[in-house]
Motif scaffolding. Structure first.
Motif, PDB file in Angstrom:
ATOM      1  N   ASN A 674       0.812  -1.222   0.000  1.00  0.00           N
ATOM      2  CA  ASN A 674       0.000   0.000   0.000  1.00  0.00           C
ATOM      3  C   ASN A 674       0.844   1.270   0.000  1.00  0.00           C
ATOM      4  N   TRP A 677       0.240   3.721  -2.866  1.00  0.00           N
ATOM      5  CA  TRP A 677      -0.973   4.526  -2.786  1.00  0.00           C
ATOM      6  C   TRP A 677      -0.782   5.723  -1.855  1.00  0.00           C
ATOM      7  N   LYS A 678       0.064   5.568  -0.851  1.00  0.00           N
ATOM      8  CA  LYS A 678       0.376   6.706   0.015  1.00  0.00           C
ATOM      9  C   LYS A 678       1.118   7.787  -0.774  1.00  0.00           C
ATOM     10  N   ASN A 679       2.033   7.343  -1.644  1.00  0.00           N
ATOM     11  CA  ASN A 679       2.730   8.317  -2.492  1.00  0.00           C
ATOM     12  C   ASN A 679       1.770   9.007  -3.452  1.00  0.00           C
TER      13      ASN A 679
END
Length: 723
Positions: A674, A677-679
């Motif tokens: 995940n 997706w944080k980036n």
């Protein structure tokens, strides 16, 4: 053409003869050019309308209906309509038939000062008095830097931030600012949208300015087109860039004026209406404005110079020099005033040339430079004294003349009795304006090939070139570094190429600033409209360039990975466009912006984690804060996690290592699935954050404050060393 001399007494109107001494005849003569067999006569207007003489017709329907006055036209208007002047080609019968109860505008003891450092400078405008009546043309004339535009902005209530206004401005005898929609202000520079036709441009302006039905707005647009004689150009592109044919300067000026006419204003302020126009275009435009004034609209404008024919169309003139009022009154009375002061207008010289020659200090330099030539060929004009002395003489003569007393009497008459108050025309809702701006921006982007379509072609060619260079990478441990390099080069190149949109962003900001100054738009409306309109084009660029690069370079052939790659490039371009708009607003100049953003993108490439991981960067500046504020860092890191997390590479015949192990030693990526997706979320926050920053800059006019302080600093330095 025959020259017909005539003494100025024969050209004075009834009002000017009453307010000027008649016992002093001019020592020179003045003439107008005439058509064969007809002597040119001056245009005469009555001094002031009585409020009781104007009958308002309450039976006009429509939300934005104007008041229709039943007063008869001035006798002098027959001169305009009789054929003595060339008429515009488009019919204007609808404009002539409509009568508007215009606004009587009075300015009394008006002074303007400009703030320099922590104090206010000497007065730029010094105790100016004057008035403008419905159905008349009032011109503010003077040499460069005499305060013409400042006085016009002060009367219209559009002074800029560092200026301070003293004095009083009355509208129909009421001391109150003019409400929205009751007046129009046309700047000196034409700020138009080149990819729209004339009718489209005016229709979108009507949508932004006025509420009401679509049919009602279209009727207002057609009326404005007819008023400015733009019927032959209604369906033509405004043009001006790339391969678009440009409208002539005269028609572009008419479009700028027509934009303010869609609200059917009571008063119209124009800064240099003849800016960059030739003599024929200037005369045609002034005849058009004369016919517009004949409907009852009050027109006030500035002008540096005019021909004799154009000068004959003016009703009143306010003559300025260094902020001092040297004369205010009817144009022909100004000739008598100069004659009384000892500066008669000679034969064979335009009145405006004579006025400016007498009060323009630059002529002293010209005479000094050409002294030998002047001795051999005679004087350049009849003004044979120092300009400063001439200015003081004219100012003193005016203050003690009957013209000045007549102006004070008229101001008292116009302000002692209140007329009808002007009402606001109303504004459309913000949702409507956002929709209009979004659709208008989409339309302009689709038509301007230089803005989008050529950029799209360049993106595809760039992706094709990079993909071809890194083609046939294969899936082995030796290909890991090549894959990383391909991803980094692709993202960096796409971002560098996105700087090509700078000129379009600067133009959009200029259009917004003009519309915002006239209260047609707002910061939030502009940013939301531009943001929504840019999403389809940026997404198309992201999809087209990514598909070309992704499959040619041989990255992992999985649909979910491809979708993330597209979203990552989309968010990165969205954040970059927000940053570019901030820079375009701050610098406002293409070359400076290009240099700044090339330098900034190179810095982001250095700290993006490709050449050296973030933890190994020097902490001052490079790690903190550059590596954390550079969106290229998060884009590259997310794409590396997308490509290498969940895959493995063979080492020999029996052993394999994960993608994380393959790149973990050289590049800093997370083991979590995940993490990418944080980036992506960080990129989205940056895209929104840059637009919030842009909103704050626009809302609080940060650029104007910075510009004014910087310019004041250089003025102070220059003044210090000039002494």
């Amino acid at each position: 053409m025959e020259e017909i001399p005539s003494y100025s007494d024969n050209y004075r109107s009834s009002s000017s003869s009453a307010s000027s001494p008649i016992n002093k005849g001019p020592s020179g003569a003045f003439f107008y050019l005439r058509k064969p067999g007809a002597l040119r006569k001056p245009i005469s207007f009555e001094d002031s309308p009585e409020w009781d003489d104007v009958e308002i017709d309450p039976h006009i329907e429509g939300e934005d209906s104007i008041h229709v006055a039943t007063t008869t036209a001035s006798p002098s208007l027959s001169k305009v309509n009789s054929g003595s002047f060339p008429s515009p080609s488009a019919p204007s019968s609808s404009v002539v038939e409509r009568r508007v109860a215009g606004a009587s505008i009075v300015w009394k003891d008006l002074c303007v000062t400009i703030k320099e450092k922590r104090k206010y400078s000497d007065k730029v405008i010094k105790s100016s008095n004057g008035y403008a009546l419905p159905g008349t043309l009032t011109v503010i004339m003077g040499p460069a830097r005499s305060g013409k535009s400042t006085l016009l902005r002060a009367i219209a209530g559009k002074l800029r931030v560092p200026a301070r206004l003293y004095g009083e401005v009355f509208v129909n005898g009421v001391k109150s600012p003019m409400p929205y929609g009751s007046y129009g202000y046309v700047d000196r520079k034409d700020v138009l949208i080149e990819s729209l036709t004339v009718s489209e441009f005016l229709y979108y302006s009507a949508l932004l300015q006025l509420p009401g039905s679509s049919s009602h707005r279209k009727a207002l647009v057609e009326d404005a087109i007819s008023a400015m004689s733009l019927g032959d150009y209604a369906d033509k592109l405004i043009g001006g860039q790339f391969f678009m044919k440009r409208l002539p300067h005269g028609e572009r000026r008419r479009v700028s004026i027509a934009r303010e006419l869609v609200t059917r204003p009571y008063a119209l302020f124009i800064d240099e209406p003849l800016h960059h126009l030739d003599s024929v275009s200037a005369l045609l435009l002034m005849v058009t404005l004369k016919k517009l004034a004949s409907t009852g609209c009050t027109l006030i404008f500035t002008m540096y110079h005019s021909s004799t024919e154009v000068f004959g169309l003016f009703d009143r003139i306010c003559l300025l020099s260094n902020g001092n009022t040297l004369f205010f009154g009817e144009t022909l009375a100004c000739l008598q005033h100069f004659s009384n002061a000892g500066f008669p207008c000679p034969i064979m010289q335009s009145p405006s040339d004579h006025f400016l020659r007498a009060i323009n200090t630059e002529f002293d330099r010209i005479i000094a430079m050409c002294k030998n030539f002047q001795d051999d060929n005679g004087d350049f004009s009849s003004v044979n004294m120092d300009t400063a002395v001439a200015i003081r003489t004219l100012e003193a003569t005016y203050k003690s003349s009957a013209d000045s007393a007549a102006v004070e009497s008229m101001i008292l008459r116009l302000t002692e009795k209140e007329g009808h108050r002007l009402k606001s025309k109303g504004r459309p809702r913000d949702v409507m304006r956002i929709t209009v701006l979004t659709w208008r921006t989409l339309l302009t982007m689709s038509r301007e090939r230089k803005y989008f379509w050529i950029r799209l072609l360049l993106y595809i060619l760039l992706a094709l070139s990079i993909g071809t260079v890194f083609s046939n990478i294969g899936h082995s441990l030796s290909s890991v570094m090549v894959r990383v390099s391909a991803i980094f080069v692709f993202v960096s190149s796409i971002l560098l190429l996105s700087i090509a949109g700078l000129p379009a962003h600067i133009k959009e900001i200029k259009i917004f600033m003009h519309e915002e100054a006239n209260q047609h738009s707002g910061a939030m409306v502009f940013l939301l409209g531009h943001f929504l309109a840019s999403i389809p084009f940026i997404f198309l660029i992201s999809v087209s360039s990514t598909l070309v690069f992704y499959f040619i370079s041989g990255l992992r052939n999985e649909f979910n990975l491809l979708v993330y790659f597209v979203l990552n490039i989309f968010m990165c371009l969205l954040a970059n466009e927000g940053l570019v708009m901030v820079g375009a607003y701050i610098w406002f100049e293409v070359f400076s912006c290009f240099l700044a953003f090339v330098f900034l993108h190179i810095l982001m490439m250095l700290v993006a984690g490709y050449f050296r991981i973030r933890n190994d960067l020097p902490e001052p500046i490079w790690k903190y804060p550059l590596s954390y504020v550079a969106f290229l860092t998060y884009s590259v890191q997310g794409l590396l996690e997308n490509e290498f997390i969940g895959t493995s590479f063979a080492v020999g015949e029996v052993r394999a290592i994960s993608g994380l192990q393959a790149v973990g030693g050289s590049y800093q990526i997370s083991a979590s699935r995940n993490a990418k997706w944080k980036n992506l979320l960080v990129l989205f926050v940056m895209a929104i954050g840059y637009r919030i920053l842009m909103f704050l800059l626009l809302r609080f006019r940060i650029r104007a404050i910075i510009f004014n302080r910087t310019s004041n600093f250089w003025v102070m330095i220059f003044s210090k060393y000039a002494r």
